[in-house]
Write an enzyme that holds these catalytic residues in place. Structure first.
Site, PDB file in Angstrom:
ATOM      1  CG  ASP A 434      -2.283   0.610   0.925  1.00 24.99           C
ATOM      2  OD1 ASP A 434      -2.372   1.425  -0.009  1.00 24.99           O
ATOM      3  OD2 ASP A 434      -3.255   0.287   1.643  1.00 24.99           O
ATOM      4  CG  ASP A 498      -8.803   2.209  -0.579  1.00 24.84           C
ATOM      5  OD1 ASP A 498      -8.281   1.113  -0.840  1.00 24.84           O
ATOM      6  OD2 ASP A 498      -8.201   3.131   0.002  1.00 24.84           O
TER       7      ASP A 498
END
Length: 691
Positions: A434, A498
């Site tokens: 990430d 997301d």
């Protein structure tokens, strides 16, 4: 390899590149676009390979720099004849070496046209003079004809990546820039110039993609006295590239693709090129469960093993433990940089969970955010000078975090060794990587630091893969903010957003798929009421949206009712049965007349099998359904059309709609079939098989 001074024609698929190599100056690009024959004498003068004011080009120069302000305009001449290689499979390469001895600059330009029709270009600049030569901007540019009158760009933000916008391409400059230190939520998969009104299945289009994960730009420019150009490159901050004598700067690869039949042609070239790479994933893409939206930071062994048990029962093949497992990480305000399993939460380490997951027949994956650091961490306390910032001038934290300067050798080594140790200890085969904030005021060694940070991230990924053959890495950056062909040279999947709301995901995945094939785009089935938007959607909509991708689950499935588990189990079975076609076929998107719905699919390379999805996003402007015209099939072959049997049928007029149709591919594309009226937020999937 051959050397020639005659016009060179490289052709692959629908695309030709024609270069005029005559003369002492740089080669001129006579044509890039539709396939042409070998006899090209008498074509227009063309555009220089590196257009500049010396070539009477008064637009954005392809190469600009200076030596303490002196000699800002280069006059490049070619030394040895360009090297040309023709590939028997189609395409080939041209390498051109040029120099400006007075300015003390040499340039090597490389062009490669792949058999799939993907054209790549890059330039390497060497300082051959005395003193420092500063690079301001080095772009890869190719001409586009006057017929290209529209530009397709994308915009976006967190949880709303890659939404399309169209702009006029007149006598002007149209540009898309990212100064975020990462690719960006709105960065275009392809920046496209095309004929007016082009769509997915019609119109001529020319696309460009900068394969770089840091600051970059795409642009289209047309002047009153010259043909238009399309291109892009790295966006350098002032003083970021200062070459000492003998040093070089190499641009990222810039990818160009042409299609005579709409945007789907760009996708076909890009997907085929990606799939031809040696490192492209070729094993079945495992159905994945990520625990983030199931547990968030609430890491409890009993809860996580129960989730693993349920996952194994319904057919999950890969289990990924997300954020929250490391030292002090009870929320997002602390712990980044301290890559040690938290002994308060995991007194025996992660071994009990890892062994349990593998005992259930699943792979185990783990989340990292290696390039970031929380000010509240042991690493920040011990090394306050490791931030990517000017000394004494820290940028404001974003998401309670700052950026770790991994271009600093000590910081790089620390992160590499911690990750290497954890990957080895737990024999990890998969990590989610990430990157959750922009690079504000990035400074490394007193100069702009985005380029050094990006290259260090690439080196870190490459070294971990070298040490751990077979390790797969998912690129995530607050979702889809690092989805480019630079990072995908070394990673195996993109977390597309997301936002797991299927209504939002329909648009996000549609446009991400312009560049990326389904097997590289992660799409997960989330909870009935979405975590990000609060919207409630039915399970059929959620599963259909995840089907034509690398599918998974992002949901606490221990809370599911028996009927939900049964539907999920059937869906996972459908994904496993169909993924060989989904992950190798040709992506098609219909220019469906109803803007309230999406119709898209994947057709096997031999056109023997196809899967289509229809999703109703909002209410339609009419009361009757638009006909489903299915693109991409063999026009002369007969096909049977059925619903994907594992996914429940929608209802229409009080009964289940279960089509049973046999028709030719030509008729299915021209006439289509009558479909049900769906409520917003519903979908279905069709399976089409050659009769």
């Amino acid at each position: 390899m051959t050397h020639t001074t005659s016009p060179v024609v490289l052709t692959a698929g629908h695309t030709s590149l024609v270069l005029d190599l005559d003369g002492p100056g740089l080669p001129r690009v006579l044509h890039w676009g539709a396939r042409v024959g070998a006899a090209v004498e008498g074509l227009a003068p063309g555009t220089s390979l590196l257009p500049s004011q010396h070539d009477k080009w008064m637009g954005r120069p392809a190469l600009s720099g200076h030596r303490d302000g002196a000699l800002p305009h280069l006059r490049l001449t070619v030394g040895a004849p360009p090297a040309v290689v023709h590939d028997p499979a189609g395409g080939g390469s041209v390498t051109v070496d040029a120099m400006d001895d007075a300015a003390g600059v040499d340039v090597r330009s490389e062009l490669h046209l792949s058999p799939e029709g993907m054209l790549r270009m890059r330039h390497t600049v060497c300082n051959t003079g005395r003193g420092v030569w500063t690079a301001d901007e080095i772009l890869c540019l190719l001409p586009v004809p006057d017929a290209a009158r529209e530009v397709l760009d994308t915009t976006g933000h967190w949880a709303r990546e890659k939404h399309p916008q169209r702009l006029a391409f007149a006598r002007s400059t149209v540009a898309h820039e990212s100064r975020r230190g990462r690719t960006g939520f709105g960065s275009p998969p392809f920046y496209v110039a095309g004929t007016p009104g082009f769509g997915f299945r019609h119109g001529e289009v020319w696309g460009v993609h900068v394969a770089w994960s840091g600051n970059h730009q795409h642009l289209a420019q047309r002047l009153p006295d010259a043909e238009g150009v399309l291109g892009g490159g790295e966006l350098l901050t002032p003083g970021e590239v200062r070459l000492e004598p003998g040093q070089t700067y190499r641009t990222p690869w810039v990818h160009f693709a042409y299609s005579p039949r709409g945007l789907d042609g760009l996708s076909e070239a890009s997907h085929a090129w990606l799939r031809a790479r040696p490192q492209h994933p070729r094993t079945a893409r495992p159905f994945t469960l990520n625990v983030w939206e199931a547990v968030y930071f609430d890491h409890d062994l009993a809860r996580l093993t129960a989730l693993a048990d349920r996952a194994a029962e319904i057919g999950v093949e890969r289990y990924v433990l997300d954020d929250g497992w490391f030292l002090g990480r009870r929320d997002d305000t602390a712990g980044l940089g301290d890559w040690i399993v938290d002994p308060d939460v995991w007194p025996e380490g992660l071994h009990p969970l890892v062994e349990h997951v593998r005992g259930m027949g699943m792979e185990f994956g783990l989340w990292f955010e290696p390039e970031m650091i929380n000010p509240r961490s042991k690493l920040a306390e011990e090394h306050p000078d490791w931030f990517l910032a000017a000394p004494g001038r820290l940028p404001d934290p974003s998401r309670h975090q700052l950026v770790l300067d991994i271009a600093r050798p000590e910081a790089y080594t620390h992160i590499l060794e911690r990750m290497d140790a954890l990957i080895a200890e737990y024999a990890l085969t998969y990590i989610k990587w990430d990157h959750n904030r922009d690079l504000h005021e990035a400074v490394h060694n007193g100069a702009g630091g985005v380029r050094a940070q990006t290259l260090a991230a690439y080196r870190l990924i490459d070294e971990l893969k070298r040490r751990h053959p077979g390790l797969e890495i998912e690129s995530c950056s607050s979702g889809g903010s690092r989805a480019d062909l630079g990072v995908l040279e070394r990673t195996d999947r993109v977390w597309t957003s997301d936002n797991t709301d299927p209504i939002e995901r329909q648009t996000i995945q549609r446009w991400a798929g312009l560049l990326l094939p389904p097997e590289l785009t992660g799409a997960h089935v989330s909870a009935p009421v979405n975590h990000q938007t609060g919207r409630a959607t039915g399970l059929r909509m959620r599963t259909v949206t995840a089907l034509l991708a690398h599918a998974g689950i992002e949901w606490d499935i221990t809370t599911c009712a028996p009927e939900e588990l049964a539907e999920l189990t059937a869906f996972i079975g459908a994904y496993k049965r169909l993924r060989a076609t989904i992950h190798s076929g040709v992506t098609v998107r219909a220019d469906h007349p109803d803007p309230a719905a999406n119709l898209y699919g994947v057709v096997a390379r031999d056109a023997s099998h196809a899967i289509y999805a229809y999703a109703q996003l909002t209410t339609s402007d009419g009361t009757g359904p638009a006909r489903l015209r299915l693109p991409g099939l063999d026009p002369s072959a007969a096909y049977e059309v059925r619903l994907v049997p594992e996914i429940p049928a929608p209802t229409w007029r009080g009964a289940e709609w279960r089509p049973a149709i046999t028709a030719t591919g030509g008729d299915l594309a021209a006439m289509g079939l009558t479909a049900p009226v769906l409520r917003p937020g519903d979908a279905y999937a069709l399976e089409v098989t050659r009769a």
